[in-house]
Design a protein around this motif. Structure first.
Motif, PDB file in Angstrom:
ATOM      1  N   TRP A  49      32.221 -13.499 -64.884  1.00  0.00           N
ATOM      2  CA  TRP A  49      31.905 -12.056 -64.906  1.00  0.00           C
ATOM      3  C   TRP A  49      31.398 -11.585 -63.554  1.00  0.00           C
ATOM      4  O   TRP A  49      31.646 -10.456 -63.141  1.00  0.00           O
ATOM      5  CB  TRP A  49      30.827 -11.726 -65.946  1.00  0.00           C
ATOM      6  N   PRO A  54      33.317  -5.926 -64.920  1.00  0.00           N
ATOM      7  CA  PRO A  54      34.071  -4.835 -65.529  1.00  0.00           C
ATOM      8  C   PRO A  54      33.931  -3.557 -64.704  1.00  0.00           C
ATOM      9  O   PRO A  54      32.891  -3.310 -64.098  1.00  0.00           O
ATOM     10  CB  PRO A  54      33.404  -4.654 -66.897  1.00  0.00           C
ATOM     11  N   SER A  70      41.417  -3.455 -61.996  1.00  0.00           N
ATOM     12  CA  SER A  70      40.861  -3.741 -63.314  1.00  0.00           C
ATOM     13  C   SER A  70      41.753  -4.728 -64.076  1.00  0.00           C
ATOM     14  O   SER A  70      41.269  -5.682 -64.694  1.00  0.00           O
ATOM     15  CB  SER A  70      40.728  -2.419 -64.088  1.00  0.00           C
ATOM     16  N   ARG A  73      41.416  -8.232 -62.614  1.00  0.00           N
ATOM     17  CA  ARG A  73      40.195  -8.903 -63.095  1.00  0.00           C
ATOM     18  C   ARG A  73      40.356  -9.349 -64.547  1.00  0.00           C
ATOM     19  O   ARG A  73      39.924 -10.430 -64.935  1.00  0.00           O
ATOM     20  CB  ARG A  73      38.991  -7.961 -62.980  1.00  0.00           C
ATOM     21  N   LYS A  74      40.942  -8.488 -65.359  1.00  0.00           N
ATOM     22  CA  LYS A  74      41.126  -8.804 -66.778  1.00  0.00           C
ATOM     23  C   LYS A  74      41.961 -10.080 -66.937  1.00  0.00           C
ATOM     24  O   LYS A  74      41.590 -11.003 -67.670  1.00  0.00           O
ATOM     25  CB  LYS A  74      41.806  -7.613 -67.481  1.00  0.00           C
ATOM     26  N   GLY A 131      38.978  -6.867 -76.640  1.00  0.00           N
ATOM     27  CA  GLY A 131      39.664  -7.165 -75.381  1.00  0.00           C
ATOM     28  C   GLY A 131      40.888  -8.025 -75.563  1.00  0.00           C
ATOM     29  O   GLY A 131      41.472  -8.476 -74.578  1.00  0.00           O
ATOM     30  N   THR A 171      38.863  -1.992 -75.172  1.00  0.00           N
ATOM     31  CA  THR A 171      37.408  -2.152 -75.112  1.00  0.00           C
ATOM     32  C   THR A 171      36.764  -0.811 -74.757  1.00  0.00           C
ATOM     33  O   THR A 171      37.441   0.108 -74.290  1.00  0.00           O
ATOM     34  CB  THR A 171      37.041  -3.161 -74.003  1.00  0.00           C
ATOM     35  N   ALA A 173      34.571   0.713 -72.162  1.00  0.00           N
ATOM     36  CA  ALA A 173      34.028   0.428 -70.825  1.00  0.00           C
ATOM     37  C   ALA A 173      32.696   1.168 -70.647  1.00  0.00           C
ATOM     38  O   ALA A 173      32.398   2.119 -71.382  1.00  0.00           O
ATOM     39  CB  ALA A 173      35.023   0.890 -69.766  1.00  0.00           C
TER      40      ALA A 173
END
Ligand code: NAD
Length: 258
Positions: A49, A54, A70, A73-74, A131, A171, A173
């Protein structure tokens, strides 16, 4: 004054007694219940993380470059957690739901592990979404992550829906509105319970942490199972300060409950 138990045996015995006495139990879970599955929580340092934080909702919406970051990263997070599966804590909750002891599982988690452990979907309230799939923010249609990833990698663009809408993981955010239906269901489940079990949450993230507070205000007992202090220790009836898996292990097996 809360009873604070640091011995696993004492914690289990107190829990068994309180669960036996309660009529309506609601579980309220946080990232801590999934750390034993290999998903880090937000409080631990130097985790996946930290490398892939996020992105807040307004930044996600502001530019395609941020949306691409984004998604990068996901998918990096997903790659680092490929083989995650429910652990003893999830299975114990599933067992208690199956035995009609726990009537609702209100979760802040987005990992889908309560459902994967066998809790029926209608008993799960996902306050921060899920997610494991994506949704169009325009028309609301569901998109599978595998297809989103294929498009993203092939085009090097942030994927959009057939309707032209922005696709985002399902999700909630930071900065995004809370889901209305889930908030209402969590509210109802909280008002109905006479015992709330808050498991693996630092209880600092609002509005979610408002549910244990509401449960207490409504006369329910609050038991917190968390290895560190939480922001709501002062209002709890019992605090079991130990590992979730070891405390809940007997509850994962039906014959040990009766
Ligand atoms: P948090 O990270 O703030 O707190 C987790 C708590 O669990 C900590 O106090 C930690 O000490 C405790 N803990 C961790 N492992 C434990 C174990 N094995 N036994 C006992 N205690 C343990 O989590 P939060 O309160 O849920 O808030 C973080 C936010 O981040 C939430 O909104 C959640 O949606 C999101 N999040 C979700 C996931 C997930 O879906 N698995 C993971 C990280 C963050």
């Amino acid at each position: 004054m809360a009873i604070i138990l640091t011995s696993v045996e004492e914690g289990r015995a107190e829990l068994l007694r309180r669960i036996g006495d309660a009529r309506h139990i609601a579980a309220f879970t946080g990232a801590g219940i999934s750390t034993e599955s290999g998903i880090p929580d937000f409080r631990s340092k130097n985790t996946a993380w930290t490398r892939n934080p996020p992105i807040p909702f307004n930044e996600f919406m502001a530019s395609e470059t941020t949306r691409m970051e984004s998604w990068r990263r996901k998918f990096a997070m997903d790659d680092s957690m490929k083989d995650v599966a429910p652990n003893i804590g999830h299975y114990a909750i599933a067992r208690l739901v199956a035995d009609d002891r726990i009537h609702a599982v209100i979760t802040q988690n987005i990992d889908g592990l309560h459902e994967a452990s066998g809790v029926p979907f209608d008993k799960i309230i996902e306050l921060h979404g899920n997610g494991t799939y994506a949704k169009c923010l325009g028309c609301g249609v569901r998109h599978e992550l595998s297809a989103v990833r294929r498009k993203f990698e092939a085009s090097n663009r942030a994927p959009t829906c057939l309707c032209g809408g922005v696709i985002k993981t399902a999700t909630i955010a930071f900065g995004q509105s809370m889901p209305e239906k889930e908030m209402q269901r969590a509210h109802a489940a909280t008002l109905q319970c006479d015992l709330m079990l808050a498991i693996g949450s630092s209880l600092v993230v609002y509005p979610a942490a408002g549910f244990p507070v509401l449960a207490k205000e409504n006369g329910a007992d609050l038991i917190i199972i968390n290895r560190e202090e939480t922001a709501l220790d002062s209002i709890a009836d019992v605090i079991i300060r130990a590992g979730i898996g070891e405390v809940l292990e007997p509850f994962a097996q039906r014959d040990r409950l009766n």
